[in-house]
Scaffold this motif. Structure first.
Motif, PDB file in Angstrom:
ATOM      1  N   PHE A  11      33.824  17.811  77.638  1.00  0.00           N
ATOM      2  CA  PHE A  11      33.034  18.695  78.500  1.00  0.00           C
ATOM      3  C   PHE A  11      33.855  19.904  78.903  1.00  0.00           C
ATOM      4  O   PHE A  11      35.082  19.883  78.886  1.00  0.00           O
ATOM      5  N   ASP A  14      32.113  25.639  83.073  1.00  0.00           N
ATOM      6  CA  ASP A  14      32.003  27.078  82.847  1.00  0.00           C
ATOM      7  C   ASP A  14      32.487  27.827  84.082  1.00  0.00           C
ATOM      8  O   ASP A  14      31.936  27.661  85.167  1.00  0.00           O
ATOM      9  N   LEU A  20      27.832  24.971  86.038  1.00  0.00           N
ATOM     10  CA  LEU A  20      27.378  24.700  84.681  1.00  0.00           C
ATOM     11  C   LEU A  20      28.416  23.845  83.954  1.00  0.00           C
ATOM     12  O   LEU A  20      29.591  24.197  83.884  1.00  0.00           O
ATOM     13  N   VAL A  21      27.971  22.707  83.436  1.00  0.00           N
ATOM     14  CA  VAL A  21      28.834  21.808  82.669  1.00  0.00           C
ATOM     15  C   VAL A  21      28.281  21.764  81.246  1.00  0.00           C
ATOM     16  O   VAL A  21      27.127  21.422  81.036  1.00  0.00           O
ATOM     17  N   SER A  22      29.127  22.130  80.285  1.00  0.00           N
ATOM     18  CA  SER A  22      28.713  22.136  78.878  1.00  0.00           C
ATOM     19  C   SER A  22      29.363  20.978  78.143  1.00  0.00           C
ATOM     20  O   SER A  22      30.518  20.630  78.403  1.00  0.00           O
ATOM     21  N   GLN A  76      20.894  23.127  73.879  1.00  0.00           N
ATOM     22  CA  GLN A  76      20.918  24.550  73.568  1.00  0.00           C
ATOM     23  C   GLN A  76      20.640  24.768  72.080  1.00  0.00           C
ATOM     24  O   GLN A  76      20.768  23.851  71.267  1.00  0.00           O
ATOM     25  N   ASP A  80      24.807  22.435  71.451  1.00  0.00           N
ATOM     26  CA  ASP A  80      25.510  21.891  72.609  1.00  0.00           C
ATOM     27  C   ASP A  80      24.498  21.409  73.641  1.00  0.00           C
ATOM     28  O   ASP A  80      23.322  21.739  73.576  1.00  0.00           O
ATOM     29  N   GLN A  82      23.892  20.947  78.022  1.00  0.00           N
ATOM     30  CA  GLN A  82      24.363  21.473  79.309  1.00  0.00           C
ATOM     31  C   GLN A  82      23.623  20.809  80.452  1.00  0.00           C
ATOM     32  O   GLN A  82      22.448  20.489  80.321  1.00  0.00           O
ATOM     33  N   ASP A  84      23.044  21.928  84.477  1.00  0.00           N
ATOM     34  CA  ASP A  84      23.244  23.015  85.426  1.00  0.00           C
ATOM     35  C   ASP A  84      23.178  22.431  86.829  1.00  0.00           C
ATOM     36  O   ASP A  84      22.115  22.050  87.309  1.00  0.00           O
TER      37      ASP A  84
END
Length: 109
Positions: A11, A14, A20-22, A76, A80, A82, A84
């Motif tokens: 992870f 951002d 925000l975790v991607s 996305q 990926d 995400q 939020d």
């Protein structure tokens, strides 16, 4: 049968977008596999995912409830995933982030 432990889900927090975790897709894959990510989040946070459509013919959205707050997992176009956390309560956001950081199921990049 192999007794290998699954590799941790990677992870990225951002720094440009608050909360925000991607979850980037693995190299060589076109999208992130949802089963390991979903399993890691369920085990770490003790939640159950729901799959719903926001609109009649819209895409399916994975989400879970945590301490009374709905958190959505979005896929996305890049492949990926995400979550939020910018719209959830401050205390809930910090607890979720701390659980993810401390869990052995996740690895920060």
């Amino acid at each position: 049968m192999s007794s290998e432990t699954p590799s941790p889900v990677r992870f990225i927090l951002d720094e440009r977008r608050f909360g925000l975790v991607s979850f980037p897709r693995p190299k060589g894959r076109t999208r992130i596999p949802l089963e390991p990510l979903q399993g890691a989040l369920e085990a770490t946070l003790g939640v159950r995912f729901e799959i719903k459509r926001e609109r009649l013919f819209g895409p399916k959205i994975l989400s879970f409830m945590y301490m009374g707050e709905r958190v959505k997992l979005r896929l996305q176009d890049s492949g990926d995933a995400q979550i939020d956390l910018g719209a959830v309560d401050d205390d809930v956001r910090e607890i979720i982030l701390e659980h993810i950081r401390q869990s052995h199921d996740f690895e920060a990049l």
